[in-house]
Write a protein that holds these residues in place. Structure first.
Motif, PDB file in Angstrom:
ATOM      1  N   GLN A 216      43.080 -52.385 113.003  1.00  0.00           N
ATOM      2  CA  GLN A 216      44.039 -52.888 112.019  1.00  0.00           C
ATOM      3  C   GLN A 216      43.418 -53.832 111.001  1.00  0.00           C
ATOM      4  O   GLN A 216      43.974 -54.020 109.912  1.00  0.00           O
ATOM      5  CB  GLN A 216      45.192 -53.588 112.748  1.00  0.00           C
ATOM      6  CG  GLN A 216      46.018 -52.635 113.590  1.00  0.00           C
ATOM      7  CD  GLN A 216      47.245 -53.291 114.182  1.00  0.00           C
ATOM      8  OE1 GLN A 216      47.738 -54.286 113.655  1.00  0.00           O
ATOM      9  NE2 GLN A 216      47.751 -52.751 115.281  1.00  0.00           N
ATOM     10  N   PRO A 219      41.041 -51.574 106.975  1.00  0.00           N
ATOM     11  CA  PRO A 219      42.049 -50.698 106.347  1.00  0.00           C
ATOM     12  C   PRO A 219      41.637 -49.238 106.225  1.00  0.00           C
ATOM     13  O   PRO A 219      42.435 -48.341 106.511  1.00  0.00           O
ATOM     14  CB  PRO A 219      42.255 -51.336 104.965  1.00  0.00           C
ATOM     15  CG  PRO A 219      41.912 -52.771 105.155  1.00  0.00           C
ATOM     16  CD  PRO A 219      40.795 -52.786 106.150  1.00  0.00           C
ATOM     17  N   HIS A 222      41.661 -47.585 109.702  1.00  0.00           N
ATOM     18  CA  HIS A 222      43.010 -47.553 110.255  1.00  0.00           C
ATOM     19  C   HIS A 222      43.815 -46.414 109.624  1.00  0.00           C
ATOM     20  O   HIS A 222      44.487 -45.642 110.337  1.00  0.00           O
ATOM     21  CB  HIS A 222      43.702 -48.902 110.007  1.00  0.00           C
ATOM     22  CG  HIS A 222      44.977 -49.069 110.766  1.00  0.00           C
ATOM     23  ND1 HIS A 222      45.035 -49.184 112.132  1.00  0.00           N
ATOM     24  CD2 HIS A 222      46.267 -49.145 110.326  1.00  0.00           C
ATOM     25  CE1 HIS A 222      46.293 -49.326 112.523  1.00  0.00           C
ATOM     26  NE2 HIS A 222      47.059 -49.296 111.442  1.00  0.00           N
ATOM     27  N   CYS A 223      43.730 -46.279 108.310  1.00  0.00           N
ATOM     28  CA  CYS A 223      44.454 -45.198 107.626  1.00  0.00           C
ATOM     29  C   CYS A 223      43.899 -43.831 108.021  1.00  0.00           C
ATOM     30  O   CYS A 223      44.653 -42.884 108.281  1.00  0.00           O
ATOM     31  CB  CYS A 223      44.365 -45.386 106.112  1.00  0.00           C
ATOM     32  SG  CYS A 223      45.244 -46.839 105.491  1.00  0.00           S
ATOM     33  N   TYR A 252      51.768 -49.734 106.392  1.00  0.00           N
ATOM     34  CA  TYR A 252      50.492 -50.456 106.466  1.00  0.00           C
ATOM     35  C   TYR A 252      49.801 -50.446 105.095  1.00  0.00           C
ATOM     36  O   TYR A 252      49.267 -51.477 104.653  1.00  0.00           O
ATOM     37  CB  TYR A 252      49.591 -49.808 107.511  1.00  0.00           C
ATOM     38  CG  TYR A 252      48.226 -50.448 107.623  1.00  0.00           C
ATOM     39  CD1 TYR A 252      48.020 -51.591 108.389  1.00  0.00           C
ATOM     40  CD2 TYR A 252      47.125 -49.906 106.955  1.00  0.00           C
ATOM     41  CE1 TYR A 252      46.774 -52.186 108.477  1.00  0.00           C
ATOM     42  CE2 TYR A 252      45.882 -50.483 107.039  1.00  0.00           C
ATOM     43  CZ  TYR A 252      45.703 -51.625 107.807  1.00  0.00           C
ATOM     44  OH  TYR A 252      44.458 -52.206 107.881  1.00  0.00           O
ATOM     45  N   VAL A 256      48.615 -53.756 102.796  1.00  0.00           N
ATOM     46  CA  VAL A 256      47.244 -54.038 102.350  1.00  0.00           C
ATOM     47  C   VAL A 256      47.074 -53.790 100.851  1.00  0.00           C
ATOM     48  O   VAL A 256      45.954 -53.826 100.338  1.00  0.00           O
ATOM     49  CB  VAL A 256      46.218 -53.208 103.152  1.00  0.00           C
ATOM     50  CG1 VAL A 256      46.268 -53.568 104.621  1.00  0.00           C
ATOM     51  CG2 VAL A 256      46.414 -51.704 102.941  1.00  0.00           C
ATOM     52  N   ALA A 355      41.145 -49.086 101.383  1.00  0.00           N
ATOM     53  CA  ALA A 355      42.223 -48.197 101.814  1.00  0.00           C
ATOM     54  C   ALA A 355      42.479 -47.078 100.816  1.00  0.00           C
ATOM     55  O   ALA A 355      43.222 -46.138 101.118  1.00  0.00           O
ATOM     56  CB  ALA A 355      43.505 -48.996 102.029  1.00  0.00           C
TER      57      ALA A 355
END
Length: 533
Positions: A216, A219, A222-223, A252, A256, A355
């Protein structure tokens, strides 16, 4: 021994990251798939569209680093190419560490040389990497070497057990090392792919969930892992879980500050909702996505690709509702978007937000997709000559792309286009040509078990329609009966049953005719009750 990537993946592509790459704290770019139409019973628009969403779901690919090859594995989320050698090795500040770095870099250099040879000398590359491990290198070197070995073995050999062993060690060791996200999460991603390939989906899911939980603060990873787990659920037809994950990813991305990736998550969720026919949820979601796409300011190619994604969903949403005339403005915008994208130059400027390091489809694939959507509209509107024209253009483009790119999405596009043109041939009376194209679909499906699984019912339905056209009613009945056994989709089921009823009418089988007609009446009555007002 060389092999193609299993599960329909490209066997010619090499691992995207050179073996000597030591990546800084920020993770490297890496990669993270429409509804049915309504029409007359024998109209050329009922079969192929049913699997269209599954073919294009979650195809988010990474943006490559400047100086890279520009190629990426669009299905498997492979990391992009990076500089060939590290500037420094771990621990190079002290003399013993510098000595260790010397032999380590020498072996990596040899491995990289063998890997990039033409053809690649995979066995020699593996030997060089294996030579690192007996010298008991530091934990970071050891984990990265296991990852590199696992990646090479996974992509270029049939040694699945060895690849799994190395990737498991890389995952285990990297979890004990702080700030080692690139190796840790790439190992988790590759290992879950390998588990899925070995039909160990129940092992892959907990692994991805754990990686998502501990990523987490990163970014990009996590994505990417959320996309991967959502795609896994989609392939298992667990669309509810996949939608939930995409919703988590969208929230999320908003937190971010990545409106671009938020749009990718929401548009992917919109596709799944179209698959589930939750039309009341699709409309507000598409409205939100349209606002995000128009307001987002960033890389022009990324913005136009989002617009193409959005318009494809909008066009197919209208087609699914039978609103053929309403499609024309959106379809015109879609064609203008693809012309704009073809004139833009991708300057490979990486976004500042990690991200945002995703991309939906390459330009060439989007071009074929727009052709395909145009064919779907032309078939439903009854413009058969226009459908044949765009199908020929799309198939020609596909043949050129497949000479350079073995991505499985291209085979999916080709099968769907052939399914449409086969129905067009049957309607226009070109039966021999239709049979030849059915044979092409069979050959394509034989190359990929997943493709055959997704299109088996459609293939038997096409054979049944061909049998009707040549007045072989017994064979048509057998093909439709087999198709009914293979499909779980309501609209395709109703289409098959309706044509089977027509076979029984021609055969004079009154009992079966009444039974089939009753089934059709029940289906359409249910559909009318469920249709949103």
């Amino acid at each position: 021994m060389h092999r193609g990537r299993r599960g329909g993946r490209c066997g010619a592509a090499l691992p995207q990251r050179p073996l000597g790459d030591v990546v800084p704290q920020e993770p490297p770019p890496a990669s993270p798939r429409l509804p049915r139409q309504r029409g007359p019973v024998k109209g050329p628009n009922r079969i192929a569209g049913g699997r269209f969403v599954a073919a294009i779901l979650l195809l988010q690919r990474p943006r490559t680093r400047p100086g890279g090859s520009g190629r990426a594995d669009y299905n498997s989320h492979q990391a992009a190419r990076a500089p060939p050698f590290p500037i420094s090795a771990p621990g190079a500040s002290q003399r013993p560490a510098r000595a260790a770095a010397s032999w380590y870099l020498a072996l990596l250099g040899l491995a990289e040389h063998f890997r990039t040879s033409s053809p690649p000398k995979v066995r020699l590359c593996v030997h060089c990497l294996q030579a690192v491990l007996p010298r008991k290198p530091p934990a970071r070197m050891e984990a990265r070497t296991h990852l590199q070995l696992g990646s090479v073995l996974y992509h270029h050999t049939r040694n699945g057990d060895q690849a799994r062993g190395h990737l498991e060690k890389a995952w285990l060791i990297s979890q004990q090392i702080p700030q080692f996200e690139d190796v840790k999460f790439e190992a988790a991603s590759l290992l879950s792919e390998l588990y899925c390939q070995e039909n160990s989906v129940d092992t892959a899911k907990p692994l991805l969930r754990k990686a998502i939980q501990i990523s987490q603060q990163t970014p990009y990873w996590h994505c990417r892992l959320l996309f991967q787990l959502a795609q896994l659920h989609t392939l298992e037809k667990d669309l509810v879980s996949a939608c939930d994950l995409l919703g988590v990813g969208a929230e999320y991305a908003r937190v971010v500050g990545s409106e671009y990736t938020r749009a990718l998550f929401l548009l992917s969720k919109g596709m799944l909702l179209l698959m589930e026919r939750k039309l009341q949820e699709v409309h507000p979601l598409l409205t939100l996505c349209g606002q995000i796409v128009e307001n987002w300011q960033g890389n022009p190619i990324q913005k136009e690709s989002l617009r193409v994604f959005f318009l494809v969903l909008q066009v197919t949403h209208y087609l699914d509702a039978g609103q053929v005339k309403s499609v024309k403005p959106c379809l015109k915008q879609l064609q203008q978007c693809i012309q704009t994208i073809s004139t833009l130059h991708d300057d490979e400027i990486l976004p500042s937000n990690p991200a945002d390091l995703f991309h939906w489809l390459p330009k060439e694939h989007m071009c074929v997709l727009v052709y395909l959507v145009t064919v779907m509209h032309s078939m439903q509107a009854g413009y058969l000559e226009k459908a044949q024209k765009y199908t020929d253009k799309a198939l020609m483009q596909l043949e050129k792309l497949k000479m350079l790119d073995c991505s499985p999405i291209l085979s999916s596009f080709q099968v769907i286009l052939l399914e449409h043109i086969i129905m067009c041939r049957l309607v226009t009376g070109h039966k021999a040509t239709a049979l030849q194209e059915i044979s092409q679909v069979c050959q394509l499906c034989q190359q990929s078990p997943r493709l055959f699984s997704n299109h088996a019912a459609q293939l038997h339905t096409l054979l049944g329609l061909y049998c009707i056209s040549v007045n072989c009613m017994d064979n048509a009945e057998a093909q439709f009966t087999t198709a009914l056994r293979l499909t779980t989709h309501q609209e395709l089921w109703a289409f098959i049953v309706t044509n089977l009823a027509s076979v029984y009418i021609r055969e004079g089988n009154r009992h079966q005719e009444v039974s089939m007609c009753a089934c059709v009446c029940v289906h359409f009555a249910s559909a009318l009750c469920l249709k949103p007002r």
